[in-house]
Design a protein around this motif. Structure first.
Motif, PDB file in Angstrom:
ATOM      1  N   ARG A 125      37.639  37.714  49.958  1.00 19.15           N
ATOM      2  CA  ARG A 125      37.564  38.671  48.856  1.00 19.15           C
ATOM      3  C   ARG A 125      36.135  38.869  48.376  1.00 19.15           C
TER       4      ARG A 125
ATOM      5  N   ASN B  31      34.446  40.710  51.631  1.00 14.28           N
ATOM      6  CA  ASN B  31      35.115  41.986  51.948  1.00 14.28           C
ATOM      7  C   ASN B  31      34.750  42.470  53.353  1.00 14.28           C
TER       8      ASN B  31
ATOM      9  N   THR C  63      44.442  40.880  50.840  1.00 10.19           N
ATOM     10  CA  THR C  63      44.757  42.233  50.365  1.00 10.19           C
ATOM     11  C   THR C  63      45.919  42.256  49.374  1.00 10.19           C
TER      12      THR C  63
ATOM     13  N   ILE D  34      41.019  42.737  48.413  1.00 13.41           N
ATOM     14  CA  ILE D  34      40.307  43.725  49.213  1.00 13.41           C
ATOM     15  C   ILE D  34      41.279  44.837  49.571  1.00 13.41           C
TER      16      ILE D  34
END
Length: 244
Positions: free
Chosen positions: A89, A92, A123, A135
């Motif tokens: 995260r 990314n 995600t 993300i």
């Protein structure tokens, strides 16, 4: 990857080509290599090896990150996986290269599993980790070759995507040579010397498969909900060979 120098051995050339194409490169390891010395204690050798890894990444204008697990004790558990999700995260990534799902040691295999799960888990909004945000898309995921191209039983694992790294072999070699302490460790525990030569010999074996001097091999993760287009080939079309 699992340990400092794994990325340089298995994918340093591909990372160099991507950097030359304008990509931002982050080399991340699960551990700082705290077990990798017979003369320095865990804290001392970890400090040395983090710096060596950072020096190698800097040759590409890249950065180094460490998840701070321990050699031999990389676990597929909630705390470790959360740490990897946090890393994903924060970084990314559009493209992730990790270890082979089958390899000569479990540190590599478990690292591969952690990366696979984190690509998707990073995600998911309901996987809530304080200080992070999901993300937006699952990264393209690739598995590098197993060490020496063999699984734990010594059977060959053949990559189907091979990247011609001949033009950047001097840079790949320079990255690996940053890891001076690892060479000393391998000499001591297994009698293995000249691991730069071993890296070049394996890269040459891959290169011979596709008619170039040196190559690195990959397989793409194509499971459900992971990207299906070949981003690595799209970005490095000039250097990519496919074998079926």
């Amino acid at each position: 990857m699992a340990h400092p120098d794994d990325a340089e051995i298995l994918s340093g050339g591909t990372l160099a080509l991507l950097a030359q194409q304008g990509w931002d490169v982050v080399i991340a390891t699960m551990t700082p290599g705290q077990a990798g010395s017979t003369t320095l204690g865990p804290d001392e050798i970890s400090t040395v090896r983090r710096q060596e890894a950072a020096d190698a990444a800097a040759l590409l204008g890249g950065n180094y990150r460490c998840v701070e697990s321990e050699d031999v004790f990389i676990l597929y558990d909630k705390p470790t996986l959360q740490n990897v999700i946090v890393l994903f995260r924060q970084v990314n990534p559009a493209l992730v290269i990790t270890a082979s799902p089958t390899d000569y040691m479990l540190d590599h295999e478990i690292t591969s599993q952690l990366a696979q799960t984190a690509c998707m888990a990073a995600t998911i909004p309901n996987i809530r980790i304080e200080g992070t945000a999901p993300i937006q898309q699952v990264p393209h995921l690739y598995y590098a070759d197993a060490i020496q191209g063999k699984d734990r039983l010594g059977q060959s694992i053949a990559a189907n995507i091979l990247i011609d790294i001949s033009s950047v072999m001097p840079l790949k070699e320079a990255m690996l040579c940053c890891h001076k302490s690892q060479r000393a460790w391998l000499q001591k525990i297994s009698g293995v010397d000249e691991y730069v030569i071993m890296m070049k010999e394996f890269s040459a074996q891959n290169g011979a498969r596709v008619g170039c001097e040196y190559a690195e091999g990959y397989r793409q993760h194509l499971g459900f909900s992971y990207p299906q287009d070949d981003l690595l080939k799209n970005e490095l079309a000039e250097w990519t060979h496919e074998r079926r």
